[in-house]
Design a protein around this motif. Sequence first.
Motif, PDB file in Angstrom:
ATOM      1  N   TRP A 126      77.718 -25.230 -21.601  1.00  0.00           N
ATOM      2  CA  TRP A 126      78.590 -26.178 -20.700  1.00  0.00           C
ATOM      3  C   TRP A 126      77.951 -27.365 -19.921  1.00  0.00           C
ATOM      4  CZ3 TRP A 126      79.769 -21.295 -21.095  1.00  0.00           C
ATOM      5  CH2 TRP A 126      81.088 -20.870 -21.721  1.00  0.00           C
ATOM      6  N   LEU A 127      76.737 -27.068 -19.419  1.00  0.00           N
ATOM      7  CA  LEU A 127      75.870 -27.705 -18.837  1.00  0.00           C
ATOM      8  C   LEU A 127      75.390 -29.062 -19.762  1.00  0.00           C
ATOM      9  CD1 LEU A 127      73.434 -25.571 -16.897  1.00  0.00           C
ATOM     10  CD2 LEU A 127      75.073 -27.123 -15.726  1.00  0.00           C
ATOM     11  N   ARG A 128      75.149 -28.685 -21.053  1.00  0.00           N
ATOM     12  CA  ARG A 128      74.687 -29.694 -22.123  1.00  0.00           C
ATOM     13  C   ARG A 128      75.784 -30.701 -22.240  1.00  0.00           C
ATOM     14  NH1 ARG A 128      74.008 -26.167 -26.191  1.00  0.00           N
ATOM     15  NH2 ARG A 128      71.752 -25.715 -25.222  1.00  0.00           N
ATOM     16  N   GLU A 129      77.104 -30.298 -22.174  1.00  0.00           N
ATOM     17  CA  GLU A 129      78.191 -31.356 -22.227  1.00  0.00           C
ATOM     18  C   GLU A 129      78.307 -32.230 -20.944  1.00  0.00           C
ATOM     19  OE1 GLU A 129      79.906 -31.843 -25.012  1.00  0.00           O
ATOM     20  OE2 GLU A 129      78.498 -30.209 -26.260  1.00  0.00           O
ATOM     21  N   SER A 130      77.730 -31.734 -20.004  1.00  0.00           N
ATOM     22  CA  SER A 130      78.348 -32.453 -18.663  1.00  0.00           C
ATOM     23  C   SER A 130      77.293 -33.801 -18.704  1.00  0.00           C
ATOM     24  CB  SER A 130      77.672 -31.799 -17.375  1.00  0.00           C
ATOM     25  OG  SER A 130      77.830 -32.587 -16.085  1.00  0.00           O
TER      26      SER A 130
END
Length: 258
Positions: A126-130
């Motif tokens: 999810w951090l990668r998508e932020s």
Amino acid sequence: MDLGLTGRTVLVTGASSGVGLATTRMLLAEGANVAACARDAERLKTALDGLPGNLHLGACDVLDRDCVQEFVERSAERFGGIDGVVNNAGRSLMARLAETEDRQWRDELELKIFSVLHVVRAAQPWLRESTAASVVNINAILARQPEARLAATSAARAALLNLSKTLAGELAADDIRVNSVCLGLIDTGQWRRRYERSGSTAEFSEWSAELAADRGIPLGRLGTADEVAFPIVALLSPRASYLTGTALDVGGGIARYL
């Protein structure tokens, strides 16, 4: 100043007291969604009950990989993603080298390392998508300035500081920033409990001032949880987008290294 955290989701571990609780409150005040966890669900609920804002609570032992994975997934589902992580779960072991058993060394190293690895690994998709991903690891000045009365904790803190630097380099390709906030002596429940066990007849303010003098803190006092929460929240902000791999000391000047 608008820190740009409105609507962003931050996961905070160890949120039921001290620095974790203060950080949660500050993030909510900035308009962020907060997924807050701690081992004791009732204590967490009591500490955060009635706070305004978008809050998701969960009981979670950060050393239980499956439990961490479940909490992270539920948090991401609740808010539609994860933009930041504050790895705050931890403790200190007050023991000198000769007083520390092998089991305690292993426990300290496991807590300091895996409490971060489990959470970062679980949150990474999810951090990668932020568009503004940030991880803040709460550490201690002990990582660079060992304290003989905290032998195992000092060593484990040093390992975490090293790991944080490695994570900053590894995750930079995914635009995930990783920074550390290193604490000195902060007025939290831990020091209150030590004061109570000390049997001192002095008021806490006097006792803590003597402690600050003994430890050589130039500002002459312990810090507060809110004074730590502010730099944590600032590092989570998109305004800090060119900061990664740093270690910010919050210790009233106690650090002696350059």
